[in-house]
Design a protein around this motif. Structure first.
Motif, PDB file in Angstrom:
ATOM      1  N   GLU A 126      84.157  56.309  47.562  1.00 26.84           N
ATOM      2  CA  GLU A 126      83.422  57.099  48.553  1.00 26.84           C
ATOM      3  C   GLU A 126      83.761  56.651  49.973  1.00 26.84           C
ATOM      4  N   GLN A 127      83.770  55.346  50.195  1.00 29.11           N
ATOM      5  CA  GLN A 127      84.061  54.832  51.536  1.00 29.11           C
ATOM      6  C   GLN A 127      85.500  55.099  51.940  1.00 29.11           C
ATOM      7  N   LEU A 171      89.393  58.386  55.067  1.00 26.89           N
ATOM      8  CA  LEU A 171      90.529  59.301  55.111  1.00 26.89           C
ATOM      9  C   LEU A 171      90.155  60.612  55.781  1.00 26.89           C
ATOM     10  N   ASN A 172      88.997  61.140  55.446  1.00 26.73           N
ATOM     11  CA  ASN A 172      88.547  62.407  56.023  1.00 26.73           C
ATOM     12  C   ASN A 172      88.218  62.285  57.509  1.00 26.73           C
ATOM     13  N   THR A 221      91.696  63.143  45.857  1.00 24.96           N
ATOM     14  CA  THR A 221      90.926  63.859  46.880  1.00 24.96           C
ATOM     15  C   THR A 221      91.852  64.394  47.965  1.00 24.96           C
ATOM     16  N   VAL A 222      92.761  63.559  48.434  1.00 26.04           N
ATOM     17  CA  VAL A 222      93.695  63.956  49.486  1.00 26.04           C
ATOM     18  C   VAL A 222      94.603  65.082  48.991  1.00 26.04           C
ATOM     19  N   LEU A 223      95.125  64.952  47.784  1.00 26.35           N
ATOM     20  CA  LEU A 223      96.012  65.982  47.231  1.00 26.35           C
ATOM     21  C   LEU A 223      95.273  67.300  47.028  1.00 26.35           C
ATOM     22  N   ALA A 254     100.340  62.318  49.653  1.00 23.79           N
ATOM     23  CA  ALA A 254      99.957  60.912  49.516  1.00 23.79           C
ATOM     24  C   ALA A 254     101.137  60.105  48.996  1.00 23.79           C
ATOM     25  N   ILE A 255     101.204  58.881  49.443  1.00 24.26           N
ATOM     26  CA  ILE A 255     102.208  57.930  48.968  1.00 24.26           C
ATOM     27  C   ILE A 255     101.465  56.670  48.552  1.00 24.26           C
ATOM     28  N   LEU A 256     101.782  56.164  47.378  1.00 23.55           N
ATOM     29  CA  LEU A 256     101.218  54.899  46.912  1.00 23.55           C
ATOM     30  C   LEU A 256     102.335  53.868  46.948  1.00 23.55           C
TER      31      LEU A 256
END
Length: 98
Positions: free
Chosen positions: A20-21, A26-27, A53-55, A61-63
């Motif tokens: 959540e945090q 990110l948002n 969430t981002v996708l 996104a990159i990990l």
């Protein structure tokens, strides 16, 4: 594009709050976030949940994996969560990973 979660893994312990945090940051456009935890504490699961969430928002996104030796295990986690919607790149990769 809507990414489907392939795994039935459910966050446990402190992971829901960490997710959540991280998503909130990110948002809100946080440039940097730090997730602290000992080896095996579930940080990858938090990162993967935040990535989903981002996708789902149409973003990318990159990990980054800090050690090439960890790539097979992390790749398996990522494939478990996102199926075939994954690209794996590293300096010692000579063949495509299905």
């Amino acid at each position: 594009m809507d990414f489907k979660l392939v795994s039935d893994y459910q966050p446990q312990g402190d992971q829901p709050q960490a997710i959540e945090q991280m998503v909130r940051g990110l948002n809100e456009g946080a440039a940097h976030q730090v997730l602290l935890g000992v080896t095996g504490s579930g940080k990858t699961a938090v990162y993967l949940a935040a990535m989903k969430t981002v996708l789902d928002q149409g973003r990318s996104a990159i990990l980054l994996v800090p050690e090439i030796g960890l790539t097979p295990a992390v790749a398996a986690d990522v494939h478990d969560r996102f199926g075939g919607e994954v690209a794996i790149l590293h300096s010692w990769l000579f063949e495509a990973i299905p």
